[in-house]
Design a protein around this motif. Structure first.
Motif, PDB file in Angstrom:
ATOM      1  N   TYR A   1       0.837  -1.207   0.000  1.00  0.00           N
ATOM      2  CA  TYR A   1       0.000   0.000   0.000  1.00  0.00           C
ATOM      3  C   TYR A   1       0.872   1.257   0.000  1.00  0.00           C
ATOM      4  CZ  TYR A   1      -3.145   3.610   1.736  1.00  0.00           C
ATOM      5  OH  TYR A   1      -3.831   4.778   1.896  1.00  0.00           O
ATOM      6  N   LEU A   2       1.893   1.274   0.852  1.00  0.00           N
ATOM      7  CA  LEU A   2       2.778   2.439   0.903  1.00  0.00           C
ATOM      8  C   LEU A   2       3.536   2.622  -0.400  1.00  0.00           C
ATOM      9  CD1 LEU A   2       4.128   2.245   4.547  1.00  0.00           C
ATOM     10  CD2 LEU A   2       2.508   3.883   3.599  1.00  0.00           C
ATOM     11  N   ASN A   3       3.882   1.517  -1.045  1.00  0.00           N
ATOM     12  CA  ASN A   3       4.534   1.616  -2.344  1.00  0.00           C
ATOM     13  C   ASN A   3       3.590   2.245  -3.359  1.00  0.00           C
ATOM     14  OD1 ASN A   3       4.951   0.110  -5.186  1.00  0.00           O
ATOM     15  ND2 ASN A   3       6.916   0.552  -4.213  1.00  0.00           N
ATOM     16  N   ALA A   4       2.326   1.851  -3.319  1.00  0.00           N
ATOM     17  CA  ALA A   4       1.343   2.415  -4.248  1.00  0.00           C
ATOM     18  C   ALA A   4       1.192   3.919  -4.044  1.00  0.00           C
ATOM     19  CB  ALA A   4      -0.006   1.725  -4.074  1.00  0.00           C
ATOM     20  N   LYS A   5       1.187   4.351  -2.797  1.00  0.00           N
ATOM     21  CA  LYS A   5       1.018   5.765  -2.481  1.00  0.00           C
ATOM     22  C   LYS A   5       2.336   6.543  -2.552  1.00  0.00           C
ATOM     23  CE  LYS A   5      -2.501   7.046  -0.635  1.00  0.00           C
ATOM     24  NZ  LYS A   5      -3.625   7.772  -1.170  1.00  0.00           N
ATOM     25  N   ARG A   6       3.427   5.835  -2.815  1.00  0.00           N
ATOM     26  CA  ARG A   6       4.779   6.413  -2.855  1.00  0.00           C
ATOM     27  C   ARG A   6       5.097   7.116  -1.527  1.00  0.00           C
ATOM     28  NH1 ARG A   6       7.683   6.790  -7.544  1.00  0.00           N
ATOM     29  NH2 ARG A   6       8.562   8.768  -6.893  1.00  0.00           N
ATOM     30  N   GLU A   7       4.721   6.462  -0.446  1.00  0.00           N
ATOM     31  CA  GLU A   7       4.980   7.009   0.882  1.00  0.00           C
ATOM     32  C   GLU A   7       5.914   6.124   1.687  1.00  0.00           C
ATOM     33  OE1 GLU A   7       1.264   7.828   2.795  1.00  0.00           O
ATOM     34  OE2 GLU A   7       0.699   9.308   1.298  1.00  0.00           O
ATOM     35  N   HIS A   8       6.660   5.267   0.993  1.00  0.00           N
ATOM     36  CA  HIS A   8       7.604   4.425   1.692  1.00  0.00           C
ATOM     37  C   HIS A   8       8.780   5.265   2.178  1.00  0.00           C
ATOM     38  CE1 HIS A   8       8.090   4.247  -2.674  1.00  0.00           C
ATOM     39  NE2 HIS A   8       9.377   4.302  -2.461  1.00  0.00           N
ATOM     40  N   LEU A   9       9.482   4.721   3.128  1.00  0.00           N
ATOM     41  CA  LEU A   9      10.589   5.427   3.749  1.00  0.00           C
ATOM     42  C   LEU A   9      11.681   5.719   2.725  1.00  0.00           C
ATOM     43  CD1 LEU A   9      11.825   6.424   6.413  1.00  0.00           C
ATOM     44  CD2 LEU A   9      12.844   4.175   6.662  1.00  0.00           C
ATOM     45  N   SER A  10      12.139   6.945   2.697  1.00  0.00           N
ATOM     46  CA  SER A  10      13.234   7.312   1.798  1.00  0.00           C
ATOM     47  C   SER A  10      13.953   8.527   2.363  1.00  0.00           C
ATOM     48  CB  SER A  10      12.699   7.624   0.394  1.00  0.00           C
ATOM     49  OG  SER A  10      11.873   8.755   0.429  1.00  0.00           O
ATOM     50  N   MET A  11      15.209   8.596   2.032  1.00  0.00           N
ATOM     51  CA  MET A  11      15.996   9.779   2.371  1.00  0.00           C
ATOM     52  C   MET A  11      16.270  10.494   1.060  1.00  0.00           C
ATOM     53  SD  MET A  11      18.529   8.534   5.384  1.00  0.00           S
ATOM     54  CE  MET A  11      19.144   7.033   4.663  1.00  0.00           C
ATOM     55  N   ASP A  12      15.696  11.655   0.902  1.00  0.00           N
ATOM     56  CA  ASP A  12      15.733  12.328  -0.389  1.00  0.00           C
ATOM     57  C   ASP A  12      16.536  13.627  -0.390  1.00  0.00           C
ATOM     58  OD1 ASP A  12      14.002  13.796   1.122  1.00  0.00           O
ATOM     59  OD2 ASP A  12      12.432  13.911  -0.393  1.00  0.00           O
ATOM     60  N   PHE A  13      17.459  13.780   0.549  1.00  0.00           N
ATOM     61  CA  PHE A  13      18.252  15.002   0.603  1.00  0.00           C
ATOM     62  C   PHE A  13      19.032  15.197  -0.695  1.00  0.00           C
ATOM     63  CE2 PHE A  13      22.240  17.222   1.595  1.00  0.00           C
ATOM     64  CZ  PHE A  13      21.711  18.428   2.036  1.00  0.00           C
TER      65      PHE A  13
ATOM     66  N   LEU B   1       1.387  -7.039  -6.392  1.00  0.00           N
ATOM     67  CA  LEU B   1       0.841  -5.682  -6.308  1.00  0.00           C
ATOM     68  C   LEU B   1       1.944  -4.637  -6.457  1.00  0.00           C
ATOM     69  CD1 LEU B   1      -1.778  -5.909  -3.406  1.00  0.00           C
ATOM     70  CD2 LEU B   1      -2.236  -5.465  -5.822  1.00  0.00           C
ATOM     71  N   ILE B   2       3.056  -4.838  -5.745  1.00  0.00           N
ATOM     72  CA  ILE B   2       4.170  -3.884  -5.827  1.00  0.00           C
ATOM     73  C   ILE B   2       4.700  -3.806  -7.251  1.00  0.00           C
ATOM     74  CG2 ILE B   2       6.573  -3.505  -5.113  1.00  0.00           C
ATOM     75  CD1 ILE B   2       5.733  -4.521  -2.314  1.00  0.00           C
ATOM     76  N   MET B   3       4.791  -4.939  -7.931  1.00  0.00           N
ATOM     77  CA  MET B   3       5.256  -4.920  -9.320  1.00  0.00           C
ATOM     78  C   MET B   3       4.298  -4.111 -10.194  1.00  0.00           C
ATOM     79  SD  MET B   3       6.489  -8.885  -9.644  1.00  0.00           S
ATOM     80  CE  MET B   3       6.684  -8.835 -11.413  1.00  0.00           C
ATOM     81  N   CYS B   4       3.003  -4.323 -10.019  1.00  0.00           N
ATOM     82  CA  CYS B   4       2.014  -3.562 -10.800  1.00  0.00           C
ATOM     83  C   CYS B   4       2.101  -2.071 -10.489  1.00  0.00           C
ATOM     84  CB  CYS B   4       0.611  -4.077 -10.515  1.00  0.00           C
ATOM     85  SG  CYS B   4       0.289  -5.729 -11.140  1.00  0.00           S
ATOM     86  N   PHE B   5       2.243  -1.752  -9.210  1.00  0.00           N
ATOM     87  CA  PHE B   5       2.351  -0.345  -8.820  1.00  0.00           C
ATOM     88  C   PHE B   5       3.621   0.284  -9.385  1.00  0.00           C
ATOM     89  CE2 PHE B   5      -0.192  -1.538  -4.794  1.00  0.00           C
ATOM     90  CZ  PHE B   5      -1.393  -1.396  -5.479  1.00  0.00           C
ATOM     91  N   SER B   6       4.711  -0.474  -9.417  1.00  0.00           N
ATOM     92  CA  SER B   6       5.962   0.056  -9.962  1.00  0.00           C
ATOM     93  C   SER B   6       5.833   0.337 -11.454  1.00  0.00           C
ATOM     94  CB  SER B   6       7.121  -0.908  -9.707  1.00  0.00           C
ATOM     95  OG  SER B   6       7.463  -0.906  -8.349  1.00  0.00           O
ATOM     96  N   VAL B   7       5.185  -0.558 -12.184  1.00  0.00           N
ATOM     97  CA  VAL B   7       4.958  -0.322 -13.617  1.00  0.00           C
ATOM     98  C   VAL B   7       4.087   0.922 -13.797  1.00  0.00           C
ATOM     99  CG1 VAL B   7       3.819  -1.242 -15.684  1.00  0.00           C
ATOM    100  CG2 VAL B   7       5.295  -2.718 -14.302  1.00  0.00           C
ATOM    101  N   TYR B   8       3.060   1.045 -12.972  1.00  0.00           N
ATOM    102  CA  TYR B   8       2.193   2.229 -13.022  1.00  0.00           C
ATOM    103  C   TYR B   8       3.007   3.500 -12.764  1.00  0.00           C
ATOM    104  CZ  TYR B   8      -1.493   5.506 -11.687  1.00  0.00           C
ATOM    105  OH  TYR B   8      -2.304   6.603 -11.596  1.00  0.00           O
ATOM    106  N   HIS B   9       3.857   3.475 -11.739  1.00  0.00           N
ATOM    107  CA  HIS B   9       4.670   4.650 -11.417  1.00  0.00           C
ATOM    108  C   HIS B   9       5.683   4.947 -12.522  1.00  0.00           C
ATOM    109  CE1 HIS B   9       2.818   4.991  -7.591  1.00  0.00           C
ATOM    110  NE2 HIS B   9       3.435   3.971  -7.030  1.00  0.00           N
ATOM    111  N   MET B  10       6.268   3.909 -13.108  1.00  0.00           N
ATOM    112  CA  MET B  10       7.218   4.129 -14.205  1.00  0.00           C
ATOM    113  C   MET B  10       6.523   4.798 -15.383  1.00  0.00           C
ATOM    114  SD  MET B  10       9.813   0.863 -14.324  1.00  0.00           S
ATOM    115  CE  MET B  10       8.827  -0.451 -13.645  1.00  0.00           C
ATOM    116  N   SER B  11       5.296   4.379 -15.669  1.00  0.00           N
ATOM    117  CA  SER B  11       4.573   5.011 -16.780  1.00  0.00           C
ATOM    118  C   SER B  11       4.273   6.469 -16.466  1.00  0.00           C
ATOM    119  CB  SER B  11       3.281   4.245 -17.087  1.00  0.00           C
ATOM    120  OG  SER B  11       2.329   4.430 -16.066  1.00  0.00           O
TER     121      SER B  11
END
Length: 163
Positions: free
Chosen positions: A65-77, A144-154
Motif C-alpha cells: 500500500y505504501l509503495n502504491a502511495k509512494r509514501e515508503h521510507l526514503s531519504m531524499d536530501f 501488487l508492488i510490481m504492478c504499482f511500480s509499472v504504473y509509477h514508471m509510466s
C-alpha cells in the motif's frame, strides 16, 4: 490512461479497507487476550497466533500500500538537489529496483515458500491453518508492488508523477 488511473484508485481503496479491517481484527484480538487473561483469569492460546498472523498480513500488505502511495521510507536530501531531468532518471531506476526486488524476493521466493509449506502440509500450532495460506500474502503483495511500480514508471515517463 484514465481507465488505468480509475483501476489503480479502486485497488488502493480496496487495500485501505482491507488493511483497516485487519487492524480492527488485531485490536479486538489483543483486547480479548488482555481481557481474558486479567479479568477472566484464563488465557486462550489462539489469540496470540491470530495476532501474529494479522500483524504479518498488516505489515506486508501495508508495504505494498505504501509503495502504491509512494509514501515508503526514503531519504531524499541528495535527490532534492538534483535537476528535474536527473530526478526523473533516478526515480525510474528506483522503480526498476523495487520491481526487481518484488519479483525476485517476494513473488518467486514467496511462491516457493507457499508451495513448500502447502506441499509439506505445515499447519499453524493452535489455529491449525495451513501456513501456506498465511504466507500467501508475500507473493500477492509482491505482485501488487510490481504492478504499482509499472504504473509509477509510466507516470514518471509521461511526466505525470509528482513527488
Amino acid at each position: 490512461m484514465k481507465h488505468i488511473d480509475f483501476l489503480f484508485n479502486k485497488i488502493i481503496r480496496f487495500i485501505e479497507i482491507f488493511l483497516v479491517s485487519i487492524f480492527g481484527l488485531l485490536v479486538l484480538d489483543v483486547l480479548w487476550q488482555v481481557f481474558s487473561r486479567y479479568i477472566l483469569k484464563t488465557s486462550f492460546s489462539w489469540t496470540e497466533e491470530l495476532a501474529r498472523f494479522s500483524l504479518i498480513w498488516l505489515s506486508i500488505l501495508g508495504a505494498a500500500y505504501l509503495n502504491a502511495k509512494r509514501e515508503h521510507l526514503s531519504m531524499d536530501f541528495v535527490y532534492q538537489k538534483l535537476s528535474i531531468k536527473k530526478q526523473k532518471k533516478v526515480s525510474l531506476i528506483i522503480e526498476v529496483l523495487i520491481f526487481l526486488f518484488a519479483a525476485i524476493v517476494m513473488v518467486v521466493g514467496g511462491f516457493n515458500l507457499v508451495y513448500i509449506t502447502l506441499k509439506l502440509n505445515q499447519l499453524s500450532g493452535t489455529l491449525q491453518i495451513p501456513l501456506g495460506y498465511i504466507y500467501a500474502i508475500m507473493p500477492f503483495s509482491g505482485l501488487l508492488i510490481m504492478c504499482f511500480s509499472v504504473y509509477h514508471m509510466s507516470k514518471i515517463y509521461t511526466n505525470k508523477l509528482v513527488d
